[in-house]
Design a protein around this motif. Sequence first.
Motif, mmCIF file in Angstrom:
data_model
loop_
_atom_site.group_PDB
_atom_site.id
_atom_site.type_symbol
_atom_site.label_atom_id
_atom_site.label_comp_id
_atom_site.label_asym_id
_atom_site.label_seq_id
_atom_site.Cartn_x
_atom_site.Cartn_y
_atom_site.Cartn_z
ATOM 1 N N UNK A 123 8.818 9.092 4.520
ATOM 2 C CA UNK A 123 8.233 10.373 4.889
ATOM 3 C C UNK A 123 7.588 11.060 3.690
ATOM 4 N N UNK A 124 8.324 11.167 2.602
ATOM 5 C CA UNK A 124 7.796 11.813 1.395
ATOM 6 C C UNK A 124 6.618 11.026 0.837
ATOM 7 N N UNK A 125 6.717 9.703 0.845
ATOM 8 C CA UNK A 125 5.634 8.866 0.343
ATOM 9 C C UNK A 125 4.368 9.071 1.162
ATOM 10 N N UNK A 126 4.518 9.189 2.469
ATOM 11 C CA UNK A 126 3.365 9.409 3.344
ATOM 12 C C UNK A 126 2.701 10.758 3.054
ATOM 13 N N UNK A 127 3.507 11.798 2.913
ATOM 14 C CA UNK A 127 2.979 13.135 2.637
ATOM 15 C C UNK A 127 2.283 13.170 1.282
ATOM 16 N N UNK A 128 2.940 12.648 0.257
ATOM 17 C CA UNK A 128 2.369 12.646 -1.088
ATOM 18 C C UNK A 128 1.131 11.757 -1.171
ATOM 19 N N UNK A 168 10.063 17.672 2.462
ATOM 20 C CA UNK A 168 11.056 17.464 3.516
ATOM 21 C C UNK A 168 10.435 17.800 4.862
ATOM 22 N N UNK A 169 10.642 16.932 5.826
ATOM 23 C CA UNK A 169 10.044 17.144 7.142
ATOM 24 C C UNK A 169 11.063 16.758 8.219
ATOM 25 N N UNK A 170 11.326 17.685 9.133
ATOM 26 C CA UNK A 170 12.222 17.390 10.252
ATOM 27 C C UNK A 170 11.447 16.989 11.503
ATOM 28 N N UNK A 171 10.140 17.031 11.429
ATOM 29 C CA UNK A 171 9.317 16.727 12.595
ATOM 30 C C UNK A 171 9.388 15.253 12.934
ATOM 31 N N UNK A 172 9.412 14.898 14.225
ATOM 32 C CA UNK A 172 9.475 13.499 14.622
ATOM 33 C C UNK A 172 8.186 12.734 14.353
ATOM 34 N N UNK A 173 7.059 13.450 14.249
ATOM 35 C CA UNK A 173 5.794 12.802 13.944
ATOM 36 C C UNK A 173 5.012 13.652 12.967
ATOM 37 N N UNK A 174 4.053 13.035 12.299
ATOM 38 C CA UNK A 174 3.264 13.792 11.331
ATOM 39 C C UNK A 174 2.405 14.857 12.014
ATOM 40 N N UNK A 175 2.075 14.669 13.261
ATOM 41 C CA UNK A 175 1.272 15.653 14.005
ATOM 42 C C UNK A 175 2.033 16.956 14.183
ATOM 43 N N UNK A 195 0.241 5.121 -8.080
ATOM 44 C CA UNK A 195 0.886 5.392 -9.365
ATOM 45 C C UNK A 195 1.221 6.882 -9.501
ATOM 46 N N UNK A 196 0.319 7.741 -9.056
ATOM 47 C CA UNK A 196 0.569 9.187 -9.123
ATOM 48 C C UNK A 196 1.759 9.575 -8.252
ATOM 49 N N UNK A 197 1.867 8.991 -7.075
ATOM 50 C CA UNK A 197 3.007 9.263 -6.186
ATOM 51 C C UNK A 197 4.300 8.782 -6.843
ATOM 52 N N UNK A 198 4.266 7.592 -7.428
ATOM 53 C CA UNK A 198 5.453 7.073 -8.132
ATOM 54 C C UNK A 198 5.850 8.018 -9.257
ATOM 55 N N UNK A 199 4.860 8.525 -9.979
ATOM 56 C CA UNK A 199 5.132 9.467 -11.070
ATOM 57 C C UNK A 199 5.783 10.745 -10.553
ATOM 58 N N UNK A 243 12.915 13.179 -10.117
ATOM 59 C CA UNK A 243 14.125 12.362 -9.989
ATOM 60 C C UNK A 243 14.584 12.302 -8.531
ATOM 61 N N UNK A 244 13.631 11.956 -7.674
ATOM 62 C CA UNK A 244 13.868 11.867 -6.231
ATOM 63 C C UNK A 244 13.748 10.404 -5.819
ATOM 64 N N UNK A 245 14.655 9.947 -4.959
ATOM 65 C CA UNK A 245 14.574 8.595 -4.426
ATOM 66 C C UNK A 245 13.450 8.534 -3.399
ATOM 67 N N UNK A 246 12.515 7.599 -3.564
ATOM 68 C CA UNK A 246 11.398 7.502 -2.613
ATOM 69 C C UNK A 246 11.883 7.209 -1.195
#
Length: 77
Positions: free
Chosen positions: A29-34, A67-74, A13-17, A23-26
């Motif tokens: 990548x962003x969902x994973x980071x948040x 925003x992440x340009x990396x191919x993996x989270x590592x 719910x906090x991530x959705x908020x 006003x960003x479209x989910x």
Amino acid sequence: MVDSEPAVSVVSEAVRNWFEYYDVTPDDSATEILGAAGIDFYNRGIVTIQAITSALIETFVGRMAVHCNAPTSIAIH
């Protein structure tokens, strides 16, 4: 103390908020980071939806903050 809401529900719910506030479209990548940050906040004792939402909004200011340009989270620096 027994939580009435599971951590996953609170963080979700906090991530959705956060997406609504900026006003960003989910996206995945962003969902994973948040989500990871939200879980970290929760584990550090910030356990309400409002408090985690506030922490996410203050920590990740706008779309470019997740925003992440990396191919993996590592590879995120």
